[in-house]
Scaffold this active site. Structure first.
Site, PDB file in Angstrom:
ATOM      1  N   GLY A  46       0.837  -1.198   0.000  1.00  0.00           N
ATOM      2  CA  GLY A  46       0.000   0.000   0.000  1.00  0.00           C
ATOM      3  C   GLY A  46       0.869   1.243   0.000  1.00  0.00           C
ATOM      4  N   GLN A  51       2.640  10.055   1.192  1.00  0.00           N
ATOM      5  CA  GLN A  51       3.954   9.417   1.292  1.00  0.00           C
ATOM      6  C   GLN A  51       4.882   9.767   0.133  1.00  0.00           C
ATOM      7  OE1 GLN A  51       2.138   5.323   2.204  1.00  0.00           O
ATOM      8  NE2 GLN A  51       4.080   5.307   3.285  1.00  0.00           N
ATOM      9  N   CYS A  98       5.408   0.196   7.353  1.00  0.00           N
ATOM     10  CA  CYS A  98       5.050   1.349   6.530  1.00  0.00           C
ATOM     11  C   CYS A  98       6.272   1.735   5.701  1.00  0.00           C
ATOM     12  CB  CYS A  98       4.646   2.505   7.444  1.00  0.00           C
ATOM     13  SG  CYS A  98       4.132   3.977   6.558  1.00  0.00           S
ATOM     14  N   LEU A  99       6.065   2.000   4.424  1.00  0.00           N
ATOM     15  CA  LEU A  99       7.203   2.335   3.560  1.00  0.00           C
ATOM     16  C   LEU A  99       7.883   3.635   3.998  1.00  0.00           C
ATOM     17  CD1 LEU A  99       5.829   1.348   0.026  1.00  0.00           C
ATOM     18  CD2 LEU A  99       7.433   0.073   1.465  1.00  0.00           C
ATOM     19  N   HIS A 140      -4.956   1.193   7.245  1.00  0.00           N
ATOM     20  CA  HIS A 140      -3.626   1.814   7.393  1.00  0.00           C
ATOM     21  C   HIS A 140      -3.472   2.984   6.405  1.00  0.00           C
ATOM     22  CE1 HIS A 140       0.920   1.487   7.936  1.00  0.00           C
ATOM     23  NE2 HIS A 140       0.810   2.230   6.860  1.00  0.00           N
ATOM     24  N   GLU A 141      -3.849   2.740   5.146  1.00  0.00           N
ATOM     25  CA  GLU A 141      -3.688   3.792   4.119  1.00  0.00           C
ATOM     26  C   GLU A 141      -4.675   4.938   4.347  1.00  0.00           C
ATOM     27  OE1 GLU A 141      -1.058   3.618   2.456  1.00  0.00           O
ATOM     28  OE2 GLU A 141      -0.673   1.535   2.970  1.00  0.00           O
ATOM     29  N   HIS A 144      -3.312   7.362   6.653  1.00  0.00           N
ATOM     30  CA  HIS A 144      -2.335   8.293   6.046  1.00  0.00           C
ATOM     31  C   HIS A 144      -3.029   9.549   5.522  1.00  0.00           C
ATOM     32  CE1 HIS A 144       1.581   6.428   6.205  1.00  0.00           C
ATOM     33  NE2 HIS A 144       1.160   5.305   5.667  1.00  0.00           N
TER      34      HIS A 144
END
Ligand code: NI
Length: 186
Positions: A46, A51, A98-99, A140-141, A144
């Site tokens: 994701g 991000q 998380c990236l 999660h996304e 963000h």
């Protein structure tokens, strides 16, 4: 298509509430393609627009690598202007990463089932009830887009435990397998 650098966790863009997307454009379509490529390049499941430094209500995801063979597979998903209509079921723990916070993982408790309304990249509206990893990645996304990170759910003890790793990420000294931009690199 191109791979975009991912901002790391101390970037303030990750703490802003993202703006609604009002219309489709060539730029938006190009951004979506770039975000999908960026996500796959980083072995992510994701990636939300903040991000890559854009504070707009858009994320891409692909839960297929996480789901079991007998579960529903959705493939690559593009989610625009999402609204979570309902959260159902018990709060269950799942290991998240998380990236923007490379190599930091921890268990987060979230509701098992969510019902979401969103537009796809053609701006067709969908309503989806998701479970398992698909539900988890969406939550999660979605966070963000609200300026929330998975770390925010952890106890003070766990946060303290991750501090050295976070410091290393922010210093720009950590070796990361995909392009990132940390505040201290600018
Ligand atoms: Ni994330």
């Amino acid at each position: 298509m191109s791979i975009l650098p991912i901002v790391t966790y101390d970037d303030l863009v990750l703490r802003k509430e993202a703006e609604e997307i009002e219309e489709n454009s060539d730029e938006l379509q190009e951004l979506i393609d770039d975000m999908l490529e960026t996500m796959y390049n980083a072995d992510g499941v994701g990636l939300a627009a903040p991000q890559i430094g854009k504070s707009i209500q858009l994320f891409v995801m692909d839960s297929d690598p996480m789901v079991e063979d007998d579960e529903v597979k959705y493939g690559p998903m593009v989610v625009i202007n999402p609204i979570i209509l309902e959260k159902k079921g018990d709060k269950v723990p799942m290991e998240e990463g998380c990236l923007s916070i490379p190599e930091v993982n921890d268990k987060v408790f979230r509701p098992e089932v969510i019902v979401i309304e969103y537009s796809d990249r053609e701006f067709n509206k969908h309503r989806l009830e998701a479970v398992g990893w698909t539900s988890r990645i969406i939550q999660h996304e979605y966070d963000h887009l609200k300026g929330v990170l998975f770390l925010d759910y952890l106890s003070a003890f766990k946060k303290r435990m991750h501090k050295p790793a976070l410091k290393e990420i922010n210093s720009g000294e950590k070796k990361i397998k995909y392009p990132v931009v940390s505040k201290n690199n600018n």
